[in-house]
Design a protein around this motif. Sequence first.
Motif, PDB file in Angstrom:
ATOM      1  N   LEU A 271       0.390   7.036   5.113  1.00 59.31           N
ATOM      2  CA  LEU A 271       1.005   8.315   4.751  1.00 59.31           C
ATOM      3  C   LEU A 271       1.914   8.809   5.873  1.00 59.31           C
ATOM      4  N   LYS A 272       1.500   8.607   7.115  1.00 57.71           N
ATOM      5  CA  LYS A 272       2.328   9.006   8.257  1.00 57.71           C
ATOM      6  C   LYS A 272       3.649   8.235   8.263  1.00 57.71           C
ATOM      7  N   VAL A 273       3.605   6.957   7.969  1.00 54.01           N
ATOM      8  CA  VAL A 273       4.834   6.154   7.931  1.00 54.01           C
ATOM      9  C   VAL A 273       5.768   6.684   6.846  1.00 54.01           C
TER      10      VAL A 273
ATOM     11  N   TYR B 198      -3.827  15.269  -3.644  1.00 57.14           N
ATOM     12  CA  TYR B 198      -4.761  15.610  -2.585  1.00 57.14           C
ATOM     13  C   TYR B 198      -5.130  14.314  -1.868  1.00 57.14           C
ATOM     14  N   VAL B 199      -5.210  14.358  -0.567  1.00 59.66           N
ATOM     15  CA  VAL B 199      -5.421  13.151   0.225  1.00 59.66           C
ATOM     16  C   VAL B 199      -6.675  12.381  -0.200  1.00 59.66           C
ATOM     17  N   ASN B 200      -7.772  13.063  -0.540  1.00 61.85           N
ATOM     18  CA  ASN B 200      -8.988  12.340  -0.938  1.00 61.85           C
ATOM     19  C   ASN B 200      -8.796  11.581  -2.240  1.00 61.85           C
ATOM     20  N   THR B 201      -7.956  12.093  -3.137  1.00 61.95           N
ATOM     21  CA  THR B 201      -7.635  11.376  -4.375  1.00 61.95           C
ATOM     22  C   THR B 201      -6.914  10.082  -4.044  1.00 61.95           C
ATOM     23  N   LEU B 202      -6.029  10.135  -3.076  1.00 63.13           N
ATOM     24  CA  LEU B 202      -5.289   8.945  -2.672  1.00 63.13           C
ATOM     25  C   LEU B 202      -6.211   7.926  -2.017  1.00 63.13           C
ATOM     26  N   ILE B 203      -7.078   8.387  -1.130  1.00 65.37           N
ATOM     27  CA  ILE B 203      -7.996   7.484  -0.435  1.00 65.37           C
ATOM     28  C   ILE B 203      -8.902   6.770  -1.428  1.00 65.37           C
ATOM     29  N   SER B 204      -9.371   7.502  -2.448  1.00 63.84           N
ATOM     30  CA  SER B 204     -10.308   6.902  -3.409  1.00 63.84           C
ATOM     31  C   SER B 204      -9.654   5.839  -4.295  1.00 63.84           C
ATOM     32  N   ALA B 205      -8.335   5.768  -4.311  1.00 63.17           N
ATOM     33  CA  ALA B 205      -7.639   4.776  -5.133  1.00 63.17           C
ATOM     34  C   ALA B 205      -7.534   3.415  -4.446  1.00 63.17           C
ATOM     35  N   PHE B 206      -7.990   3.322  -3.201  1.00 62.19           N
ATOM     36  CA  PHE B 206      -7.860   2.093  -2.421  1.00 62.19           C
ATOM     37  C   PHE B 206      -9.206   1.655  -1.869  1.00 62.19           C
ATOM     38  N   ASP B 207      -9.298   0.393  -1.557  1.00 62.08           N
ATOM     39  CA  ASP B 207     -10.469  -0.143  -0.875  1.00 62.08           C
ATOM     40  C   ASP B 207     -10.122  -0.256   0.617  1.00 62.08           C
ATOM     41  N   LEU B 208      -9.673   0.871   1.169  1.00 60.92           N
ATOM     42  CA  LEU B 208      -9.271   0.953   2.564  1.00 60.92           C
ATOM     43  C   LEU B 208      -9.912   2.188   3.185  1.00 60.92           C
ATOM     44  N   THR B 209      -9.954   2.233   4.510  1.00 59.38           N
ATOM     45  CA  THR B 209     -10.541   3.392   5.178  1.00 59.38           C
ATOM     46  C   THR B 209      -9.576   4.577   5.167  1.00 59.38           C
ATOM     47  N   GLY B 210     -10.127   5.746   5.350  1.00 60.51           N
ATOM     48  CA  GLY B 210      -9.312   6.959   5.431  1.00 60.51           C
ATOM     49  C   GLY B 210      -8.261   6.881   6.525  1.00 60.51           C
TER      50      GLY B 210
ATOM     51  N   GLY C 170      -6.111  25.035   3.740  1.00 62.99           N
ATOM     52  CA  GLY C 170      -7.496  25.072   4.209  1.00 62.99           C
ATOM     53  C   GLY C 170      -7.809  23.750   4.889  1.00 62.99           C
ATOM     54  N   THR C 171      -8.816  23.062   4.386  1.00 65.61           N
ATOM     55  CA  THR C 171      -9.179  21.761   4.963  1.00 65.61           C
ATOM     56  C   THR C 171      -8.560  20.603   4.193  1.00 65.61           C
ATOM     57  N   TRP C 172      -7.828  20.894   3.131  1.00 65.87           N
ATOM     58  CA  TRP C 172      -7.235  19.851   2.295  1.00 65.87           C
ATOM     59  C   TRP C 172      -5.770  19.653   2.655  1.00 65.87           C
ATOM     60  N   VAL C 173      -5.310  18.423   2.527  1.00 70.34           N
ATOM     61  CA  VAL C 173      -3.895  18.116   2.742  1.00 70.34           C
ATOM     62  C   VAL C 173      -3.343  17.553   1.435  1.00 70.34           C
ATOM     63  N   PHE C 174      -2.238  18.128   1.000  1.00 70.99           N
ATOM     64  CA  PHE C 174      -1.573  17.692  -0.223  1.00 70.99           C
ATOM     65  C   PHE C 174      -0.251  17.023   0.140  1.00 70.99           C
ATOM     66  N   TYR C 175       0.128  16.032  -0.658  1.00 68.65           N
ATOM     67  CA  TYR C 175       1.367  15.280  -0.447  1.00 68.65           C
ATOM     68  C   TYR C 175       2.213  15.320  -1.709  1.00 68.65           C
TER      69      TYR C 175
ATOM     70  N   VAL D  91       0.848  -1.202   0.000  1.00 73.35           N
ATOM     71  CA  VAL D  91       0.000   0.000   0.000  1.00 73.35           C
ATOM     72  C   VAL D  91       0.879   1.246   0.000  1.00 73.35           C
ATOM     73  N   ARG D  92       1.938   1.244   0.793  1.00 71.55           N
ATOM     74  CA  ARG D  92       2.818   2.416   0.854  1.00 71.55           C
ATOM     75  C   ARG D  92       3.596   2.600  -0.447  1.00 71.55           C
ATOM     76  N   VAL D  93       4.028   1.508  -1.045  1.00 66.87           N
ATOM     77  CA  VAL D  93       4.713   1.620  -2.341  1.00 66.87           C
ATOM     78  C   VAL D  93       3.754   2.202  -3.372  1.00 66.87           C
ATOM     79  N   ARG D  94       2.513   1.732  -3.358  1.00 67.68           N
ATOM     80  CA  ARG D  94       1.525   2.256  -4.312  1.00 67.68           C
ATOM     81  C   ARG D  94       1.207   3.725  -4.026  1.00 67.68           C
ATOM     82  N   LEU D  95       1.074   4.083  -2.753  1.00 63.18           N
ATOM     83  CA  LEU D  95       0.842   5.488  -2.401  1.00 63.18           C
ATOM     84  C   LEU D  95       1.973   6.366  -2.916  1.00 63.18           C
ATOM     85  N   LEU D  96       3.204   5.931  -2.701  1.00 62.18           N
ATOM     86  CA  LEU D  96       4.363   6.698  -3.176  1.00 62.18           C
ATOM     87  C   LEU D  96       4.301   6.865  -4.688  1.00 62.18           C
TER      88      LEU D  96
END
Length: 118
Positions: free
Chosen positions: A76-78, A57-69, A91-96, A40-45
């Motif tokens: 992402l923290k790791v 944008y974090v919501n774009t990343l979340i929507s790419a997985f069948d996992l909870t936010g 604002g209320t969005w977090v970008f990586y 999952v982390r390799v794919r996130l990267l």
Amino acid sequence: MSKQACPRVEICCPPLAVAPIDIDQAAEVATTFKALSDPVRVRLLSLIASHPGGEAYVNTLISAFDLTGPTISHHLKVLREAGLIGCERRGTWVFYWVVPAALERLSEVLTVPTQVTS
């Protein structure tokens, strides 16, 4: 959050094939590899690095997985703690984004020098 890499582990060493590294250096390198030891982390990267504009944008990343936010947030923290990605709240969005220097240092550690034959 300011736009900079979050706390990170510094990859400190010469290439593994050039000189033996000491135990502290080995621990530092292992921390980074441990962050990349989960698919999952390799794919996130990869998703972050290949995202248009180099930021995701974090919501774009979340929507790419069948996992909870919260699960994605943990991964992402790791990656952030290993210094592989940076983040910024807008604002209320977090970008990586990927920290290129971290990947370059990791790549340098794995470099095998070519031997010149005559």
